[in-house]
Design an enzyme around this catalytic site. Structure first.
Site, mmCIF file in Angstrom:
data_model
loop_
_atom_site.group_PDB
_atom_site.id
_atom_site.type_symbol
_atom_site.label_atom_id
_atom_site.label_comp_id
_atom_site.label_asym_id
_atom_site.label_seq_id
_atom_site.Cartn_x
_atom_site.Cartn_y
_atom_site.Cartn_z
ATOM 1 N N ASN A 151 0.800 -1.233 0.000
ATOM 2 C CA ASN A 151 0.000 0.000 0.000
ATOM 3 C C ASN A 151 0.835 1.287 0.000
ATOM 4 O OD1 ASN A 151 0.700 -0.379 2.682
ATOM 5 N ND2 ASN A 151 -1.294 0.232 3.487
ATOM 6 N N CYS A 283 -3.161 1.779 6.548
ATOM 7 C CA CYS A 283 -3.321 1.199 7.892
ATOM 8 C C CYS A 283 -3.894 2.212 8.874
ATOM 9 C CB CYS A 283 -1.991 0.666 8.397
ATOM 10 S SG CYS A 283 -0.712 1.921 8.415
ATOM 11 N N GLU A 456 8.686 3.159 14.369
ATOM 12 C CA GLU A 456 9.496 3.548 13.210
ATOM 13 C C GLU A 456 9.462 5.058 13.074
ATOM 14 O OE1 GLU A 456 7.841 1.037 9.977
ATOM 15 O OE2 GLU A 456 9.729 -0.047 10.197
#
Ligand code: NAD
Length: 476
Positions: A151, A283, A456
């Protein structure tokens, strides 16, 4: 419309001595084959580990200043090439070109951010008295296996590669086979930036085959995965064999809580972006609109007005707001969720159930949604707004938290005082307060519960690729 044939540069894809044929990459907007990508099996995966391990011995010894300047070069080249690479990304993934360009720029920013973070790798020393001290040192963890979804094929890879390389690690990277070309383009940029061969190895092929080789090998010290919760759980099990450090960025089920005292017009403008970016295949896409009962009618009306102005089409067309979904399975999932909701008394307030013969799905607005419907429990990953209501703040928090996921959430209210009391109730790794954009390179992106663990980006991002060593220093 601009046409492309994408040359696959074999130097940028690790095939080693293990050619296993090629896999077709198709454009979801046209179903045309746009490239054939060479893939590897077990042998190639082993050779890639060998190459990454050998390179680690050199790369981990480079000074952080040197790594910083190489990563900065990657940022510069990626930024210069954003138009061309955006075209590749849209052609294999489907998103509108302006979104693809924004993704490349976002990916480039990770290289800039971690080029700076590389210079800020510090340990610490504490005087513990009697002439003794304790110290904490940080070292690159070693060879890292990176697995990414389709994605955001370049941004998800960039935020792993940039952090790993900044820390002094070398990487094996397995992109989704729906979208390998963006990863190959990134490998090409790394090569141009003179990142030494063997430091970043892109492996195309079957995920289960490639990753099981990594899992068995002691030299691979860390796995960073972005993808579905289902695959993440499999990887947790497999990683037990050699006890690897894990970062898992998994699925979400983002609630968007709209309080009656929000700025309705600004909220509506904001949620459109958070819902329809990448056709809802994100997400952190809003999955559940949880709207205070007293404003639900005005909210839905405003939503429909905005949604009806969105154009669905080929991402390469500048008028397109919503590109195709990635594949047939994705369309079938949206159709199943909409059909289940309608069968359980949700109302189709705008749009219609998707046509299963096409990958283009027009926006849909559902009202009277409840928390027990499939659409409230699963990631929709499509352009569907599912609206349910709440009466008071406690009920809003209870509905929002009724999910196995805990990635992104959004809250809209003009009252900071109300928000301040509401915030601790939210079981989410990330919260947007009157804000629709959570993707910032300086932020620790990540979730809790079944959305995974580890972070992250931000200052935390580099720590995922380090091992910590504590040292006790005596006084003689
Ligand atoms: P996926 O889990 O099907 O695949 C992700 C990657 O894992 C792909 O490269 C795939 O080839 C590989 N893979 C699949 N099965 C494997 C196996 N058995 N062993 C090893 N590798 C395997 O997910 P997807 O459909 O590509 O991506 C969509 C999902 O990713 C959604 O759930 C979305 O929420 C999630 N996602 C999460 C974040 C985040 O930051 N939390 C970001 C983007 C996407």
């Amino acid at each position: 419309m601009k046409q492309i044939t994408i040359p696959i540069l074999l130097e940028d894809v690790a095939i080693y001595n293990d050619p296993q044929g090629t896999v077709d990459v198709t454009n979801p907007a046209t179903q045309e084959i746009i490239a054939k990508v060479p893939v590897v099996g077990e042998e190639g995966s082993k050779e890639a580990i060998e190459a990454a391990d050998k390179s680690f011995k050199e790369w981990s010894k480079t000074s952080s200043d040197e790594r910083s300047s190489r990563l900065r070069k990657v940022f510069e080249i990626l930024s210069e090439r954003s138009d061309d690479i955006a075209f590749i990304l849209t052609s294999e993934q489907g998103k509108p070109l302006r979104e693809a360009k924004a993704e490349i720029e976002y990916a480039a920013q990770y290289f800039l951010w971690f080029s700076e973070e590389a210079k800020r790798i510090f340990g610490k020393v504490r005087d513990i008295g009697s002439g003794k001290e304790m110290a904490v040192r940080r070292y690159p963890i070693g060879v890292c296996g990176l697995i990414t979804p389709w994605n955001f094929p370049i941004a998800m890879l960039a935020r792993k590669v940039a952090a790993a390389l900044a820390a002094g690690c070398t990487v094996l990277a397995k992109p989704s086979m729906e979208t390998p070309l963006s990863a190959i383009a990134l490998a090409h940029v790394l090569r141009e930036a003179e990142i030494p061969q063997g430091v970043c190895n892109i492996l195309c092929g079957d995920g289960a085959t490639i990753v099981s080789v990594w899992m068995d090998d002691e030299r691979v010290r860390k796995i960073s995965f972005t993808g579905s919760t289902e695959t993440g759980k499999l990887l947790i099990g497999q990683s037990a064999k050699t006890v690897k450090k894990l970062t898992l960025e998994l699925g979400g089920n983002a609630p968007c809580i709209v309080f009656s005292d929000c700025d309705l017009e600004k909220t509506l403008d904001a949620v459109i972006h958070a819902k329809f970016r990448n056709a809802g295949q994100t997400c952190i896409s809003i999955n559940r609109f949880i709207v205070q009962e007293s404003i639900q009618e005005r909210f839905v009306q405003g939503l429909i007005e905005r949604v009806s102005r969105l154009t669905v089409g080929d991402g390469r067309d500048s008028k397109t707001d919503i590109g195709p979904l990635i594949n047939k399975k994705a369309v079938e999932k949206v159709a199943r969720l909409v059909s289940d909701a309608c069968a359980n008394k949700a109302k189709l307030a705008y749009g219609q159930s998707p046509n299963l013969q096409s990958l283009f799905v027009s926006p849909i607005v559902l009202t009277d949604v409840s928390q027990d419907m499939q659409i409230s429990c699963e990631e929709v990953f499509g352009p569907v707004c599912a609206v349910q209501t709440f009466r008071n703040d406690d009920e809003a928090a209870e509905i929002a938290n009724r999910s196995i996921h805990g990635l992104a959430s959004y809250v809209f209210t003009k009252s900071y005082d109300r928000f301040r009391k509401f915030l601790p109730l939210l079981e989410y790794g990330m919260v947007g307060f009157n804000e629709n954009n959570l993707s910032l390179v300086s932020a620790p992106f990540g979730g809790i519960k079944q959305s995974g663990f580890g972070r992250e980006g931000g200052t935390e991002g580099i720590e995922e690729y380090q091992r910590v060593q504590y040292l006790a220093v005596g006084n003689f």
